[in-house]
Enzyme design. Structure first.
Site, PDB file in Angstrom:
ATOM      1  N   LYS A  89      44.274  54.623  18.503  1.00 57.79           N
ATOM      2  CA  LYS A  89      45.019  53.477  17.980  1.00 57.79           C
ATOM      3  C   LYS A  89      46.152  53.105  18.935  1.00 57.79           C
ATOM      4  CE  LYS A  89      43.568  54.588  13.329  1.00 57.79           C
ATOM      5  NZ  LYS A  89      43.827  55.251  12.048  1.00 57.79           N
ATOM      6  N   ASP A 132      47.050  48.798   7.282  1.00 60.57           N
ATOM      7  CA  ASP A 132      45.791  49.454   6.882  1.00 60.57           C
ATOM      8  C   ASP A 132      45.149  48.730   5.691  1.00 60.57           C
ATOM      9  OD1 ASP A 132      44.786  51.514   8.407  1.00 60.57           O
ATOM     10  OD2 ASP A 132      46.181  53.018   7.597  1.00 60.57           O
ATOM     11  N   GLN A 157      48.611  58.063   9.062  1.00 60.72           N
ATOM     12  CA  GLN A 157      47.260  58.596   9.284  1.00 60.72           C
ATOM     13  C   GLN A 157      46.865  59.519   8.127  1.00 60.72           C
ATOM     14  OE1 GLN A 157      45.154  57.696  11.881  1.00 60.72           O
ATOM     15  NE2 GLN A 157      43.646  58.891  10.753  1.00 60.72           N
TER      16      GLN A 157
END
Ligand code: NAD
Length: 279
Positions: A49, A116, A93
């Site tokens: 990422k 997200d 995460q």
């Protein structure tokens, strides 16, 4: 042979488009990436990422916290990042260590920085067709279909899996594209027969090679979300690619199908978050 849907090439094209947009519009974006503990798979994802951010020209700030970080400490960090104008997107995460309540943390992220797309606000917007952040993997699948000229409108779409991050948002997105959508799950009866109705079959089951040709109608598009590492070290999906390929009209490979799209769509969300702020 079926059309092989090339997620690697499509995700590269999206990243190039974003890189140009960021440069042309002089967009300044910063993504905060929080990792708690040192799960090796999470470390690889976080690294990818950050690499994608660097390629596109957006900043990333890493927060690598020890495994024993408390829920309160993590909440305090999220609050600080929510209030920080320099940060446009916040990514925590997953999975988090078991002593931290993931839901609590996701719900704490500002919906304006929820790149997200997991916050209930984002999910609610998706549900009622309002603008908002969309979960990256299903959003990436819609891009794969559109950029491969596979029509969704009026098609029978079957999604196997009802998770909050893949199955449910996938079904909502296909519905928003005017597909006729059926969601299957672990308690579904007659799974094979239902799947054989599908013009577009999305497998997000988490079971290696479960979907064989008996699940697939001749000429159907088969999208494989699963990622599994086999004993020989190779990756496979939820779909038995070799078995299904001869009957499918189009299919995503694993690796190189859905996987690369998740990060590309995260980047789309980061640029969106930064652009929103500038408006
Ligand atoms: P999950 O375990 O949260 O959900 C699996 C779903 O499958 C559940 O809703 C369950 O009801 C259903 N299911 C389980 N067994 C079934 C069966 N026998 N028949 C029918 N339905 C069944 O998983 P998830 O987070 O949605 O992920 C699914 C897969 O996709 C996993 O392999 C995961 O690693 C992968 N994944 C890939 C990406 C990517 O970027 N490519 C992103 C997220 C998840």
């Amino acid at each position: 042979m079926p059309q092989i849907i090339d997620g690697k090439a499509i995700s590269a094209a999206i990243k190039d488009e974003l890189k140009k947009e960021v440069a042309d519009k002089n967009i300044s974006a910063v993504l905060a990436v929080i990792q708690v503990g040192c799960d090796p798979a999470s470390t690889v994802y976080v690294g990818s990422k950050k690499k994608a951010c660097a390629y596109i020209g957006i900043g990333s700030e890493s927060f690598e916290l020890p495994e024993e970080t408390t829920e309160e400490e993590l909440i305090a960090l999220v609050d600080r990042l929510n209030a920080d104008d320099k940060i446009n997107g916040i990514l925590v995460q997953l999975p988090l260590p078991s002593h931290i309540d993931e839901k609590k943390i996701i719900n704490r992220i500002s919906p304006l920085k929820d790149v997200d797309g997991f916050h209930p606000w984002s999910v609610g917007n998706l549900c009622i067709g309002q603008e908002g952040f969309v979960s990256c993997t299903p959003a990436g699948i819609i891009e794969l279909l559109k950029r491969s000229n596979i029509e969704i409108e009026g098609k029978e779409c079957v999604v196997i899996g009802r998770s909050n991050i893949v199955g449910k948002p996938m079904a909502l997105l296909l519905l928003a594209e005017n597909g006729t959508v059926t969601i299957c799950h672990s308690r579904t009866k007659g799974l094979k027969e239902i799947c054989r109705r599908a013009d577009i079959l999305v497998a997000a089951v988490g079971k290696p090679k479960m979907v064989t040709r008996e699940y697939v109608k001749e000429g159907a598009t088969v999208i494989d979300v699963g990622i599994h590492r086999m004993d020989d070290g190779k990756l496979c999906g939820d779909v038995d690619f070799d078995d299904v390929s001869p009957v499918a009209g189009a299919i995503t490979p694993v690796p190189g199908g859905v996987g690369p799209m998740t990060i590309a769509m995260l980047m789309v969300n980061c640029v969106k978050a930064a652009s929103r702020k500038e408006n």
